[in-house]
Design a protein around this motif. Structure first.
Motif, PDB file in Angstrom:
ATOM      1  N   ALA A   1      33.258  44.083  44.773  1.00 46.25           N
ATOM      2  CA  ALA A   1      33.388  43.093  43.717  1.00 46.25           C
ATOM      3  C   ALA A   1      33.945  41.799  44.307  1.00 46.25           C
ATOM      4  N   LYS A   2      33.448  40.709  43.774  1.00 46.53           N
ATOM      5  CA  LYS A   2      33.880  39.404  44.276  1.00 46.53           C
ATOM      6  C   LYS A   2      35.224  39.025  43.678  1.00 46.53           C
ATOM      7  N   GLU A   3      36.143  38.609  44.503  1.00 40.54           N
ATOM      8  CA  GLU A   3      37.471  38.229  44.038  1.00 40.54           C
ATOM      9  C   GLU A   3      37.458  36.823  43.446  1.00 40.54           C
ATOM     10  N   SER A   4      38.180  36.636  42.320  1.00 43.19           N
ATOM     11  CA  SER A   4      38.222  35.337  41.647  1.00 43.19           C
ATOM     12  C   SER A   4      39.257  34.438  42.310  1.00 43.19           C
ATOM     13  N   ARG A   5      38.988  34.025  43.523  1.00 45.72           N
ATOM     14  CA  ARG A   5      39.968  33.245  44.271  1.00 45.72           C
ATOM     15  C   ARG A   5      40.142  31.846  43.685  1.00 45.72           C
ATOM     16  N   GLN A   6      39.158  31.363  42.968  1.00 44.22           N
ATOM     17  CA  GLN A   6      39.231  29.979  42.497  1.00 44.22           C
ATOM     18  C   GLN A   6      40.192  29.804  41.332  1.00 44.22           C
ATOM     19  N   ILE A   7      40.492  30.849  40.599  1.00 45.64           N
ATOM     20  CA  ILE A   7      41.360  30.718  39.426  1.00 45.64           C
ATOM     21  C   ILE A   7      42.795  30.437  39.868  1.00 45.64           C
ATOM     22  N   ARG A   8      43.407  29.442  39.242  1.00 48.72           N
ATOM     23  CA  ARG A   8      44.788  29.088  39.551  1.00 48.72           C
ATOM     24  C   ARG A   8      45.660  29.361  38.327  1.00 48.72           C
ATOM     25  N   LEU A   9      46.835  29.906  38.575  1.00 50.89           N
ATOM     26  CA  LEU A   9      47.735  30.309  37.500  1.00 50.89           C
ATOM     27  C   LEU A   9      49.129  29.761  37.743  1.00 50.89           C
ATOM     28  N   SER A  10      49.845  29.525  36.657  1.00 53.09           N
ATOM     29  CA  SER A  10      51.252  29.160  36.766  1.00 53.09           C
ATOM     30  C   SER A  10      51.972  29.551  35.491  1.00 53.09           C
ATOM     31  N   ALA A  11      53.264  29.844  35.613  1.00 51.69           N
ATOM     32  CA  ALA A  11      54.100  30.182  34.456  1.00 51.69           C
ATOM     33  C   ALA A  11      55.547  29.878  34.831  1.00 51.69           C
TER      34      ALA A  11
ATOM     35  N   GLU B   1      34.669  41.148  38.371  1.00 57.12           N
ATOM     36  CA  GLU B   1      35.360  40.639  39.552  1.00 57.12           C
ATOM     37  C   GLU B   1      36.720  41.307  39.729  1.00 57.12           C
ATOM     38  N   ASP B   2      37.239  41.208  40.948  1.00 56.06           N
ATOM     39  CA  ASP B   2      38.617  41.626  41.196  1.00 56.06           C
ATOM     40  C   ASP B   2      39.550  40.567  40.613  1.00 56.06           C
ATOM     41  N   PHE B   3      40.797  40.981  40.375  1.00 53.09           N
ATOM     42  CA  PHE B   3      41.775  40.015  39.906  1.00 53.09           C
ATOM     43  C   PHE B   3      42.118  39.030  41.016  1.00 53.09           C
ATOM     44  N   SER B   4      42.443  37.809  40.620  1.00 52.45           N
ATOM     45  CA  SER B   4      42.822  36.763  41.558  1.00 52.45           C
ATOM     46  C   SER B   4      44.154  37.092  42.221  1.00 52.45           C
ATOM     47  N   LYS B   5      44.465  36.339  43.247  1.00 59.92           N
ATOM     48  CA  LYS B   5      45.776  36.470  43.876  1.00 59.92           C
ATOM     49  C   LYS B   5      46.856  36.139  42.849  1.00 59.92           C
ATOM     50  N   GLY B   6      47.882  36.990  42.780  1.00 58.04           N
ATOM     51  CA  GLY B   6      48.884  36.835  41.726  1.00 58.04           C
ATOM     52  C   GLY B   6      49.900  35.737  42.002  1.00 58.04           C
ATOM     53  N   VAL B   7      50.433  35.207  40.924  1.00 60.73           N
ATOM     54  CA  VAL B   7      51.601  34.335  40.978  1.00 60.73           C
ATOM     55  C   VAL B   7      52.707  35.028  40.188  1.00 60.73           C
ATOM     56  N   SER B   8      53.926  34.593  40.351  1.00 57.52           N
ATOM     57  CA  SER B   8      55.031  35.278  39.687  1.00 57.52           C
ATOM     58  C   SER B   8      55.927  34.294  38.945  1.00 57.52           C
ATOM     59  N   PHE B   9      56.629  34.821  37.964  1.00 52.73           N
ATOM     60  CA  PHE B   9      57.693  34.075  37.304  1.00 52.73           C
ATOM     61  C   PHE B   9      58.865  35.015  37.081  1.00 52.73           C
ATOM     62  N   LYS B  10      60.034  34.430  36.923  1.00 51.97           N
ATOM     63  CA  LYS B  10      61.261  35.222  36.801  1.00 51.97           C
ATOM     64  C   LYS B  10      61.795  35.156  35.382  1.00 51.97           C
ATOM     65  N   VAL B  11      62.194  36.317  34.875  1.00 58.25           N
ATOM     66  CA  VAL B  11      62.908  36.395  33.606  1.00 58.25           C
ATOM     67  C   VAL B  11      64.373  36.670  33.936  1.00 58.25           C
ATOM     68  N   LYS B  12      65.244  35.761  33.525  1.00 61.36           N
ATOM     69  CA  LYS B  12      66.668  35.885  33.823  1.00 61.36           C
ATOM     70  C   LYS B  12      67.411  36.512  32.649  1.00 61.36           C
ATOM     71  N   ALA B  13      68.503  37.209  32.947  1.00 56.17           N
ATOM     72  CA  ALA B  13      69.335  37.786  31.891  1.00 56.17           C
ATOM     73  C   ALA B  13      69.875  36.682  30.993  1.00 56.17           C
ATOM     74  N   GLY B  14      70.064  37.019  29.715  1.00 50.31           N
ATOM     75  CA  GLY B  14      70.584  36.052  28.756  1.00 50.31           C
ATOM     76  C   GLY B  14      72.102  35.999  28.769  1.00 50.31           C
ATOM     77  N   SER B  15      72.685  35.510  27.691  1.00 46.16           N
ATOM     78  CA  SER B  15      74.137  35.375  27.603  1.00 46.16           C
ATOM     79  C   SER B  15      74.797  36.733  27.360  1.00 46.16           C
ATOM     80  N   VAL B  16      76.091  36.804  27.618  1.00 40.22           N
ATOM     81  CA  VAL B  16      76.840  38.058  27.499  1.00 40.22           C
ATOM     82  C   VAL B  16      76.833  38.555  26.055  1.00 40.22           C
ATOM     83  N   SER B  17      76.516  39.833  25.891  1.00 37.16           N
ATOM     84  CA  SER B  17      76.526  40.469  24.573  1.00 37.16           C
ATOM     85  C   SER B  17      77.713  41.417  24.464  1.00 37.16           C
TER      86      SER B  17
END
Length: 218
Positions: free
Chosen positions: A1-11, A83-99
């Motif tokens: 399967a052809k990889e979708s290298r052209q797709i660009r992602l951001s978050a 197609e195969d999935f494109s190369k991944g990008v990542s984002f971080k989820v940070k802990a919230g305020s003290v509970s």
């Protein structure tokens, strides 16, 4: 399967419990797309969208899926081409305020002889139970003759700081926990009696021996 290298992602990086948006560019115009989001616990969700005439799309991710702190990976592919999935990008989820509801304190014993040491383990967590690391916590006594020390400069990766409490004289001490980093004093006031005190009833209704105590809500 052809990889979708052209797709660009951001978050962007976000705080736990917030929604997010994944921006997709350089896709095929008007194409049907699948967005694969891999969560820190290794579960995955697939979101469907359609690119606009410019090959772009903005895909919302519900706050329901973003309660766990950690690194999330995003991939995409054209869903009609196999197609195969494109190369991944990542984002971080940070802990919230003290509970106060989710944070805990564990005490090795509620009574001891003078000169003995009791271990108090404070665990800071946000509303979703994510540990809050790199915070400075303080444990304070309302009585003289009580020594408190710790070897931990900050809460660790599990949100924990350990304190060691010893009474140099016979005394009942009430302890106060302060998150100095968040400038917040937690409402729980656990008590420890060092041997020699007769007013044991002053300890009240705490049941804190070898267990975790949930902080009372404000």
């Amino acid at each position: 399967a052809k990889e979708s290298r052209q797709i660009r992602l951001s978050a962007p990086n976000i705080i736990a419990g917030m929604s997010n948006e994944i921006a997709l560019t350089n896709g095929k115009p008007k194409s049907s797309l699948e967005i694969l989001v891999s969560k820190p616990d290794n579960t995955q969700i697939i979101l469907d969208t359609t690119a606009d005439s410019e090959g772009e799309a903005v895909v919302p991710v519900s706050d329901y899926h973003l309660e766990e702190a950690g690194i999330y990976t995003v991939e995409a592919r054209n869903s009609t081409k196999g197609e195969d999935f494109s190369k991944g990008v990542s984002f971080k989820v940070k802990a919230g305020s003290v509970s106060e509801e989710k944070s805990t304190v564990a005490i090795s014993d509620k009574t001891a002889k003078t000169g003995e040491t009791i271990v108090v383990k404070v665990k800071l967590q946000d509303a979703f139970g994510n540990p809050i690391d790199n915070h400075i916590a303080k444990l304070l006594s309302n009585k003289k003759g009580v020594e408190i020390y710790t070897n931990d400069p900050y809460t660790n990766d599990e949100g924990i700081m350990e304190f060691y409490v010893s009474g140099k004289i016979a005394v009942i001490t009430e302890l106060k926990i302060v998150d100095s980093s968040a400038k917040k004093t937690l409402s729980i006031r656990p008590k420890i009696a060092f041997e020699g005190i007769t007013e044991i009833a002053e300890l009240g209704g705490y049941s804190i021996k070898n267990t975790d105590i949930m902080f009372a809500e404000e």
